[in-house]
Scaffold this motif. Structure first.
Motif, PDB file in Angstrom:
ATOM      1  N   ALA A   6       0.838  -1.204   0.000  1.00 24.10           N
ATOM      2  CA  ALA A   6       0.000   0.000   0.000  1.00 24.10           C
ATOM      3  C   ALA A   6       0.871   1.253   0.000  1.00 24.10           C
ATOM      4  N   ALA A   7       1.982   1.209   0.736  1.00 17.47           N
ATOM      5  CA  ALA A   7       2.894   2.358   0.777  1.00 17.47           C
ATOM      6  C   ALA A   7       3.526   2.597  -0.600  1.00 17.47           C
ATOM      7  N   LEU A   8       3.875   1.514  -1.273  1.00 16.61           N
ATOM      8  CA  LEU A   8       4.457   1.655  -2.617  1.00 16.61           C
ATOM      9  C   LEU A   8       3.444   2.252  -3.589  1.00 16.61           C
ATOM     10  N   LYS A   9       2.197   1.796  -3.486  1.00 20.10           N
ATOM     11  CA  LYS A   9       1.152   2.331  -4.367  1.00 20.10           C
ATOM     12  C   LYS A   9       0.869   3.794  -4.044  1.00 20.10           C
ATOM     13  N   LEU A  10       0.930   4.140  -2.778  1.00 17.66           N
ATOM     14  CA  LEU A  10       0.742   5.540  -2.385  1.00 17.66           C
ATOM     15  C   LEU A  10       1.862   6.397  -2.951  1.00 17.66           C
TER      16      LEU A  10
ATOM     17  N   GLN B  70      -5.467  10.339  -2.712  1.00 14.76           N
ATOM     18  CA  GLN B  70      -6.222  10.304  -1.456  1.00 14.76           C
ATOM     19  C   GLN B  70      -6.706   8.885  -1.155  1.00 14.76           C
ATOM     20  N   HIS B  71      -7.181   8.206  -2.185  1.00 17.26           N
ATOM     21  CA  HIS B  71      -7.643   6.823  -2.024  1.00 17.26           C
ATOM     22  C   HIS B  71      -6.492   5.926  -1.558  1.00 17.26           C
ATOM     23  N   ARG B  72      -5.355   6.074  -2.197  1.00 16.52           N
ATOM     24  CA  ARG B  72      -4.185   5.257  -1.831  1.00 16.52           C
ATOM     25  C   ARG B  72      -3.719   5.569  -0.417  1.00 16.52           C
ATOM     26  N   GLN B  73      -3.796   6.821  -0.033  1.00 13.95           N
ATOM     27  CA  GLN B  73      -3.377   7.205   1.318  1.00 13.95           C
ATOM     28  C   GLN B  73      -4.319   6.581   2.359  1.00 13.95           C
ATOM     29  N   GLN B  74      -5.600   6.619   2.087  1.00 15.92           N
ATOM     30  CA  GLN B  74      -6.577   6.007   2.996  1.00 15.92           C
ATOM     31  C   GLN B  74      -6.338   4.501   3.099  1.00 15.92           C
TER      32      GLN B  74
ATOM     33  N   GLU C 132      -5.296   2.335   6.463  1.00 19.51           N
ATOM     34  CA  GLU C 132      -6.047   1.175   6.929  1.00 19.51           C
ATOM     35  C   GLU C 132      -5.117  -0.018   7.146  1.00 19.51           C
ATOM     36  N   LYS C 133      -4.210  -0.238   6.217  1.00 18.67           N
ATOM     37  CA  LYS C 133      -3.254  -1.348   6.346  1.00 18.67           C
ATOM     38  C   LYS C 133      -2.329  -1.120   7.545  1.00 18.67           C
ATOM     39  N   GLN C 134      -1.948   0.114   7.748  1.00 17.91           N
ATOM     40  CA  GLN C 134      -1.090   0.451   8.885  1.00 17.91           C
ATOM     41  C   GLN C 134      -1.828   0.175  10.207  1.00 17.91           C
ATOM     42  N   GLN C 135      -3.094   0.537  10.267  1.00 17.12           N
ATOM     43  CA  GLN C 135      -3.895   0.284  11.473  1.00 17.12           C
ATOM     44  C   GLN C 135      -4.015  -1.219  11.745  1.00 17.12           C
ATOM     45  N   LYS C 136      -4.217  -1.997  10.704  1.00 14.18           N
ATOM     46  CA  LYS C 136      -4.323  -3.446  10.879  1.00 14.18           C
ATOM     47  C   LYS C 136      -3.013  -4.014  11.420  1.00 14.18           C
TER      48      LYS C 136
END
Length: 151
Positions: free
Chosen positions: A21-25, A95-99, A103-107
């Motif tokens: 997710a971080a790479l996509k962001l 913005q979508h990628r950041q969200q 979410e992945k970070q919270q998990k």
């Protein structure tokens, strides 16, 4: 025992998902910045073109040149309008990628907290067991002394 906990597998998967997710962001941020740079280049180009016309002020300008100039400016304005839409879409994607990353970070953090809680509980059980053994040993020594001194 702790390394066989299935939560470690879940944690690894959560870390991998967060990393992806971080790479996509990062890619979305790069794309957004690229689109912004393109928009600014169009705006700068238009401004330069307008400055060229302003520099010719006071000099006679042919009607066909003037019409061609305005037609070209309208085309650049349309390109700017289209680029604004592209920038807006890139911003939405960012913005979508950041969200998604958040979410992945919270998990991942939730799984880490569970593992920490389990480790703390294991340590507390071990501490209680150790204290129980110490208490039993002290009680046995007390009884031995009492028996030894009493006889």
């Amino acid at each position: 025992m702790a390394t066989k906990d299935p939560l470690f597998t879940v944690l690894k998967l959560a870390k991998d998902a967060e990393e992806q997710a971080a790479l996509k962001l990062k890619a979305a941020q790069f794309e957004h910045q690229k689109r912004l740079n393109q928009l600014q280049a169009l705006r700068d180009y238009r401004l330069d073109y307008m400055r060229q016309l302003a520099a010719q002020q006071g000099q006679p300008i042919r009607a066909d040149y003037y019409q061609q100039f305005h037609r070209f400016v309208r085309q650049v304005d349309e390109a700017i309008k289209q680029q604004l839409a592209v920038v807006a879409e890139a911003d939405r994607q960012k913005q979508h990628r950041q969200q998604h990353w958040m979410e992945k970070q919270q998990k991942r953090k939730a799984v880490e907290m569970l593992l920490e809680k389990k480790a703390l509980q294991r340590q507390q059980r071990a501490d209680k067991q150790e204290q129980k053994l110490i208490d039993e040993f002290a009680a046995q020594q007390f009884l031995r002394r009492k028996l030894t001194n009493g006889i």
